[in-house]
Design an enzyme around this catalytic site. Structure first.
Site, PDB file in Angstrom:
ATOM      1  N   CYS A 112     -27.096 -18.488  -5.008  1.00 32.65           N
ATOM      2  CA  CYS A 112     -27.979 -18.770  -6.136  1.00 32.65           C
ATOM      3  C   CYS A 112     -29.269 -17.975  -6.032  1.00 32.65           C
ATOM      4  O   CYS A 112     -29.840 -17.807  -4.951  1.00 32.65           O
ATOM      5  CB  CYS A 112     -28.280 -20.268  -6.172  1.00 32.65           C
ATOM      6  SG  CYS A 112     -29.388 -20.761  -7.500  1.00 32.65           S
ATOM      7  N   CYS A 150      25.656  21.409  16.689  1.00 35.00           N
ATOM      8  CA  CYS A 150      26.276  20.281  17.377  1.00 35.00           C
ATOM      9  C   CYS A 150      25.673  18.981  16.854  1.00 35.00           C
ATOM     10  O   CYS A 150      24.513  18.932  16.415  1.00 35.00           O
ATOM     11  CB  CYS A 150      26.131  20.399  18.884  1.00 35.00           C
ATOM     12  SG  CYS A 150      24.468  20.123  19.522  1.00 35.00           S
TER      13      CYS A 150
END
Length: 528
Positions: free
Chosen positions: A313, A159
């Protein structure tokens, strides 16, 4: 990227794209797997432009580009084989989009190829939803004269409501698109796009298209998704897995994300993928050591005061005694601009110190820590540089008003920040690469290039950390140093890429069992 006209599809309708699905059956798919035609690389040649030795050809593709390419291939095969577009799409996905081998297989064994792909041989009937008298659905056991049903060419009828629920579960919940089979028990027929278009809602069709697009990219060796979060672009690159010992294929997506096409990790030039994999595993295995060595504090080598690194640095100045030293090697900073600067280079110990097993073990650990410390430091410095720029960015408006510079003119900070990020990313991976290199003249040259780049980066990073009011006066110097950093990075990557390509680097013999030698190009001629 090409215009829309270049990618124009000849699909008969937009829904034809829904047919790009198929089976993961390995009987035929494996034969197609390793040397398929490459899709974009074949049909839409990637134009080779003048490029640096470490760069590779690639093209960025949007979902629309990929969809148009699929439509084009589907309709071409449909026309050649005389099959419906939705069936041609299933065949193409089954054959991993290798049209030549697919067509050859179909011409030699049409029925077997169709069966293996999940298509069957019945093309006479046209599936449609209809009411069948006396029918009872095998899934929900509902029956009745008004019950609408649907069956594909295999004849298994259910279905419509059950069919829709089944397809919705596959697409929405399971993320399935390419291999959705008939719900009939033991049936391997693939649900085609026409059937799906009749049964599901528009939102599920969109989800279906998205899943098929993802599967298309996953099926092709020359296509990969950008790994950046929420990015929907794919990258087309012709590099093969067997070439990854000789090439580091870094690509850039339109979302600005750089990544390695070979392993999808973030850009790791100049280190090859296999070495990166080994390095990351080693770092993970030695996690406790790595955690210790990457601590954020060290002692001043002169007064032994605790110092915290708060910038990218490596030039450190003790606030207590004003001693200037290098964060990396703790040596005098005044020596780091001289010819005997060797902070980046690991000095092997010789003589009686290396005779005992304990001494060799300690030397091995010291060697690893030397390279890991510098690798981790550049990773940390890149983050600190980025944080510093984010803070500096807020002051750019103030710099603009104080100095009389325009907003465009103060963008030199953005240029410098990007250069720092990119150079530190490169430097980070140079230490992972250097760890695995055997000692020879070529390694010396590599480390010289590494040193030159590192010195330039430290100089730029130091200028970048100056107070914002001073940055206007440093604009020319920062721009010059930024350009120099980029130039040194290009030299390092170009030289390394050329040597990789020509198999010039040597690796210690203990790595022979760890490296994948797909090309036979790795060399092992030195033992530590």
């Amino acid at each position: 990227m090409e215009s829309d006209d270049d990618f124009m599809s000849i699909a008969s309708s937009p829904d034809d794209f829904l047919g790009t699905q198929g089976s993961d059956d390995e009987s035929l798919g494996d034969d197609f797997g390793d040397d398929f035609d490459g899709g974009f690389s074949k049909d839409k040649d990637i134009v080779s432009t003048s490029r640096k030795p470490y760069e590779v050809d690639f093209k960025v593709l949007s979902p629309e580009d990929i969809e148009r390419e699929q439509n084009l291939q589907v309709n071409e095969v449909s026309s050649i084989l005389g099959l419906p577009p939705e069936s041609a799409a299933i065949l193409l996905r089954f054959g991993r989009w290798n049209r030549e081998k697919l067509i050859e297989s179909y011409m030699d064994h049409p029925e077997r190829t169709l069966d293996d792909a999940g298509l069957g041989n019945n093309f006479e009937s046209t599936p449609k939803a209809e009411v069948v008298s006396g029918f009872m659905c095998d899934i929900c056991c509902e029956d009745g004269d008004e019950l609408e049903t649907y069956a594909m060419r295999c004849g298994h009828r259910f279905c419509v409501d059950c069919y829709r629920h089944y397809l919705a579960q596959k697409i929405r919940e399971e993320g399935e698109a390419a291999r959705i089979q008939c719900p009939g028990n033991g049936c391997h027929m693939i649900v085609d796009s026409k059937s799906l278009g009749l049964l599901v809602t528009n939102d599920l069709k969109d989800r279906y298209r998205t899943l098929l697009t993802r599967t298309y990219v996953d099926d092709k060796e020359n296509l990969k998704w950008c790994p950046a979060p929420n990015c929907e672009y794919a990258v087309d690159c012709p590099i093969k897995q067997r070439e990854l010992a000789l090439v580091v294929p870094t690509v850039q997506c339109d979302c600005k994300h750089y990544f390695c096409f070979g392993c999808s990790l973030n850009d790791h030039q100049p280190a090859p993928c296999q070495l990166v994999k080994m390095w990351l595993k080693k770092c993970e295995d030695d996690s406790e050591t790595a955690n210790w060595i990457s601590a954020n504090t060290k002692e001043c080598p002169k007064c032994h005061s605790t110092i915290e690194k708060n910038g990218g640095c490596n030039h450190m100045t003790c606030r207590k005694c004003k001693h200037e030293f290098c964060w990396m090697c703790m040596g005098l900073w005044s020596e780091h601009g001289t010819s005997w600067y060797n902070c980046n280079r690991f000095e092997e110990k010789s003589g009686s110190d290396a005779r005992t097993e304990q001494a060799r073990s300690r030397a091995s650990l010291e060697r690893y820590l030397h390279y890991y410390n510098r690798y981790a430091n550049h990773e940390q410095s890149a983050k600190l540089d980025k944080d510093l720029y984010l803070k500096t960015e807020k002051k750019m408006t103030s710099l603009q008003s104080q100095s009389g510079l325009s907003w465009i003119e103060v963008q030199f900070l953005d240029t410098a920040s990007q250069a720092l990020q990119q150079c530190r990313q490169t430097l980070k991976w140079t230490y992972a690469f250097a760890y695995y290199l055997a000692r020879n003249n070529l390694t010396e040259i590599f480390e010289d290039n590494q040193k030159d780049l590192e010195m330039a980066v430290e100089s730029l990073s130091e200028m970048f950390e100056k107070p914002v009011p001073e940055l206007a006066n440093l604009k020319v110097d920062i721009l010059d140093k930024t350009s120099y950093c980029n130039k040194r990075r290009v030299i390092l990557l170009s030289d390394t890429a050329e040597n990789l390509k020509n198999s010039m680097f040597s690796y210690p013999s203990f790595m022979a069992s760890q490296l994948t030698r797909d090309t036979g190009e790795w060399t092992f001629n030195v033992d530590w």
